[in-house]
Design a protein around this motif. Structure first.
Motif, mmCIF file in Angstrom:
data_model
loop_
_atom_site.group_PDB
_atom_site.id
_atom_site.type_symbol
_atom_site.label_atom_id
_atom_site.label_comp_id
_atom_site.label_asym_id
_atom_site.label_seq_id
_atom_site.Cartn_x
_atom_site.Cartn_y
_atom_site.Cartn_z
ATOM 1 N N GLY A 1 62.640 33.399 57.868
ATOM 2 C CA GLY A 1 62.876 33.294 56.443
ATOM 3 C C GLY A 1 62.535 31.932 55.862
ATOM 4 N N VAL A 2 62.063 31.957 54.615
ATOM 5 C CA VAL A 2 61.737 30.720 53.907
ATOM 6 C C VAL A 2 62.981 29.855 53.699
ATOM 7 C CG1 VAL A 2 60.905 29.793 51.708
ATOM 8 C CG2 VAL A 2 59.680 31.680 52.810
ATOM 9 N N PRO A 3 64.161 30.430 53.385
ATOM 10 C CA PRO A 3 65.348 29.574 53.253
ATOM 11 C C PRO A 3 65.680 28.808 54.537
ATOM 12 C CG PRO A 3 65.745 31.706 52.246
ATOM 13 C CD PRO A 3 64.452 31.828 52.975
ATOM 14 N N GLY B 1 66.793 24.664 42.079
ATOM 15 C CA GLY B 1 66.770 25.543 43.228
ATOM 16 C C GLY B 1 65.776 25.196 44.314
ATOM 17 N N VAL B 2 64.917 24.176 44.086
ATOM 18 C CA VAL B 2 63.957 23.838 45.143
ATOM 19 C C VAL B 2 64.610 22.839 46.098
ATOM 20 C CG1 VAL B 2 61.993 24.215 43.622
ATOM 21 C CG2 VAL B 2 62.918 21.917 43.867
ATOM 22 N N PRO B 3 64.203 22.835 47.357
ATOM 23 C CA PRO B 3 64.753 21.862 48.298
ATOM 24 C C PRO B 3 64.181 20.475 48.028
ATOM 25 C CG PRO B 3 63.048 23.149 49.364
ATOM 26 C CD PRO B 3 63.234 23.748 48.004
ATOM 27 N N ALA C 1 63.270 25.958 54.738
ATOM 28 C CA ALA C 1 63.635 24.877 53.823
ATOM 29 C C ALA C 1 64.754 24.021 54.403
ATOM 30 C CB ALA C 1 64.046 25.456 52.469
ATOM 31 N N GLN C 2 65.779 24.678 54.946
ATOM 32 C CA GLN C 2 66.891 23.928 55.511
ATOM 33 C C GLN C 2 66.452 23.094 56.721
ATOM 34 O OE1 GLN C 2 70.077 23.570 54.486
ATOM 35 N NE2 GLN C 2 69.523 24.675 52.624
ATOM 36 N N THR D 1 70.655 32.086 54.039
ATOM 37 C CA THR D 1 70.623 30.648 53.745
ATOM 38 C C THR D 1 69.886 30.376 52.442
ATOM 39 O OG1 THR D 1 70.521 30.238 56.105
ATOM 40 C CG2 THR D 1 69.961 28.414 54.660
ATOM 41 N N PRO D 2 70.509 29.669 51.499
ATOM 42 C CA PRO D 2 69.802 29.349 50.252
ATOM 43 C C PRO D 2 68.766 28.258 50.490
ATOM 44 C CG PRO D 2 71.933 28.262 50.291
ATOM 45 C CD PRO D 2 71.871 29.124 51.523
ATOM 46 N N LEU D 3 67.837 28.108 49.518
ATOM 47 C CA LEU D 3 66.816 27.067 49.653
ATOM 48 C C LEU D 3 67.422 25.675 49.544
ATOM 49 C CD1 LEU D 3 63.729 28.406 47.660
ATOM 50 C CD2 LEU D 3 64.074 28.336 50.115
ATOM 51 N N ILE D 4 68.523 25.560 48.815
ATOM 52 C CA ILE D 4 69.170 24.260 48.662
ATOM 53 C C ILE D 4 70.608 24.359 49.129
ATOM 54 C CG2 ILE D 4 67.718 23.589 46.727
ATOM 55 C CD1 ILE D 4 70.134 24.202 44.903
ATOM 56 N N SER D 5 71.189 23.221 49.430
ATOM 57 C CA SER D 5 72.591 23.178 49.824
ATOM 58 C C SER D 5 73.127 21.799 49.476
ATOM 59 C CB SER D 5 72.730 23.423 51.336
ATOM 60 O OG SER D 5 72.182 22.340 52.053
#
Length: 563
Positions: free
Chosen positions: A289-291, A150-152, A294-295, A20-24
């Protein structure tokens, strides 16, 4: 966890790539709502009692709070021994399309630009300016705005880490200060509590858990982040699945950056850890995980804002309407004598109506909780007490053992040549004056007490009615005191005149006097019979006086002549 036809390295690379990415795309939907909330926070609507949805980061000292926030923001925060966060740090993370990050601090009404290389020093410097040098803390917030690719899209409040034992340079009540700050932020129902826990500790013993459970017993707005999982992997799976401390929004296990790792390297190592570690790999990938963190935070924040925003808008509109009504009710500027006179007459008219209600008709709607302003009741109590004071001064109540002794002495001293069986006028006046002299000060004191009370009420009403006119208030109060002093003096002088008149007049048409005389005279024959009879003791129950002994009168010459 091997897949057919794939070696371990290939599977890990795919796992990292697909993590999972930090942003979406979800950020695009949350950003307008978050901007609205941030603008409201900047406008200080919370100072008006309107709470905003907020992610509040709490944790025991050295639990890894700063590391978690660094991982989410991709920047370095102050580190060191003891309390690193000494003021509430509001972190506003905004995904930015530009490759060049833009950072600035906001505090004390000013904006201080900074960059990634010097952000830690800038925060430390701003903290010293807010909380002072040393290790003291402050409840004045410091805002960090991070516009970075790239930051949430998140807004979080990082609070000082919980410590029980003050170290050198810290106040003795450091725990109480931190506790008060944390409780202030996590108590509102709009707050989401991000509880940072170290994997090396027993969760139920954490002070941050104890605090969050005070305000969120069911855990419905608490999310737990477990740090330092690489150092204490044993039993972690059981801890996060058993949930002995009611974490309603669940757990997320993370590995923070170590040493000189870049944030990208840290994410790769984190994915490798949860993929290949014999114990940590057993934890469900949806909570590691950090991602993932973030989500989760973005979604929880979006849901909270969507849930509370309609009520926030409603309360803001109510506050605006209330303030607008207060503004409309504020007086106009008194720019001329005519304006001042008009305002003064309006104040007097309103005060007159209020005084009529509370002093005459007994209405106290304007002062429902001020018992002293319920004037008819208080005046009635004063009159009742005044009547009781007069009654207690009656010589018949205090000297029943010397019944008629004083009267007999007066008669002896005023006898002279005159018709028999007629009471000398001088005797009556002498007795009357003595009786009045005993109570002469009581009506004067009563009048003084009543007028003092009325003056307090009068000034209270005038002050309330003129509070919107500070230019008139002091003058109005001065005029009220002067008027009441004049009326009070006139009233007291009139009472004194009445008392003196009572001393001089030996005639009365008062029905109370006539009735009392009649009732006493009805018992005259019984009095004579007992006095002249042979029974002892000489005692009679008078209707108005009770039991009275009068044997001492038996040998009195004048009484004998009367009976």
């Amino acid at each position: 966890m091997k897949l057919p036809g794939m070696n371990s390295e290939t599977k890990l690379e795919e796992y990292v790539e697909n993590s999972t990415p930090l942003i979406s795309n979800f950020n695009d939907r949350i950003r307008p709502l978050l901007d609205a909330v941030d603008k409201l926070r900047h406008l200080k609507v919370m100072d008006e009692g309107i709470q905003l949805p907020t992610i509040v980061v709490v944790g025991d000292q050295s639990s890894g709070k700063s590391s978690v926030l660094e991982s989410l923001a991709g920047i370095s925060l102050p580190r060191g021994q003891g309390i690193c966060t000494r003021v509430p740090l509001i972190m506003r993370l905004q995904n930015h399309s530009s490759p060049e990050p833009k950072l600035h601090l906001e505090f004390h009404g000013k904006e201080v630009p900074t960059d990634e290389a010097s952000i830690s020093e800038a925060i430390s410097s701003a903290t010293d300016e807010i909380a002072g040098d040393g290790k003291c803390i402050s409840n004045t917030p410091l805002t960090l705005v991070v516009n970075k690719k790239g930051v949430p899209d998140l807004t979080m409040v990082d609070l000082p880490g919980i410590t029980r034992v003050p170290v050198h340079g810290q106040p003795e009540d450091i725990y109480e200060q931190i506790n008060n700050i944390i409780m202030e932020y996590i108590k509102p129902k709009e707050s989401i509590i991000l509880n940072v826990l170290s994997a090396s500790v027993d969760f139920p013993t954490c002070e941050s858990i104890r605090m969050s459970q005070k305000v969120d017993k069911t855990g419905e707005r608490t999310l737990a982040v477990v740090t330092k999982v690489d150092k204490s992997p044993e039993g972690l799976l059981e801890k996060v699945t058993a949930d002995d401390v009611n974490i309603g929004l669940g757990y997320v296990c993370v590995r923070n950056r170590i040493g000189d790792e870049t944030y990208e390297e840290a994410r790769t190592e984190e994915a490798r850890l949860f993929h290949s570690h014999p114990l940590l790999s057993k934890i469900d990938k949806s909570i590691v995980g950090v991602p993932v963190l973030a989500q989760k935070l973005v979604k929880i924040q979006a849901a909270s804002i969507s849930n509370f925003l309609p009520d926030i808008v409603k309360r803001i509109n109510e506050k605006l309407n209330q303030n607008a009504a207060e503004l409309n009710n504020m007086p106009k500027n008194l720019s001329s004598i005519a304006d001042a006179v008009t305002a003064f007459m309006r104040v007097l008219g309103s005060a007159k109506e209020s005084l009529r209600k509370i002093l005459i008709t007994g209405e106290f709607n304007e002062f429902p909780d001020e018992g002293n302003m319920h004037c008819t009741a208080r005046l009635s109590e004063m009159l009742t007490a005044y009547a009781a004071d007069l009654e207690s001064m009656s010589p018949w109540n205090n000297n029943k053992d010397s019944f008629l002794t004083e009267e007999v002495k007066v008669l002896c001293e005023t006898k002279g040549i005159g018709l028999p069986n007629f009471l000398p006028r001088t005797a009556f006046l002498t007795i009357l004056q003595r009786r009045i002299e005993v109570v002469a000060e009581t009506p004067i004191q009563f009048a003084q007490k009543v007028w003092n009370y009325v003056e307090d009420v009068f000034v209270r009403v005038l002050t309330m009615k003129s509070q919107s006119y500070p230019q008139l208030q002091s003058f109005t109060r001065w005029a009220a005191h002067n008027l009441m002093r004049k009326v009070r003096n006139q009233s007291i002088e009139r009472v004194k005149e009445i008392v003196e008149m009572e001393k001089m007049a030996d005639y009365s048409c008062s029905p109370d006097y006539i009735n009392t005389w009649t009732r006493l005279m009805l018992q005259q024959q019984r009095f004579k019979n007992i006095l002249n009879g042979g029974s002892n003791p000489k005692k009679l129950n008078f209707e108005m006086l009770g039991d009275v002994e009068f044997g001492h009168l038996q040998d009195t010459q004048i009484v004998q002549s009367l009976v």
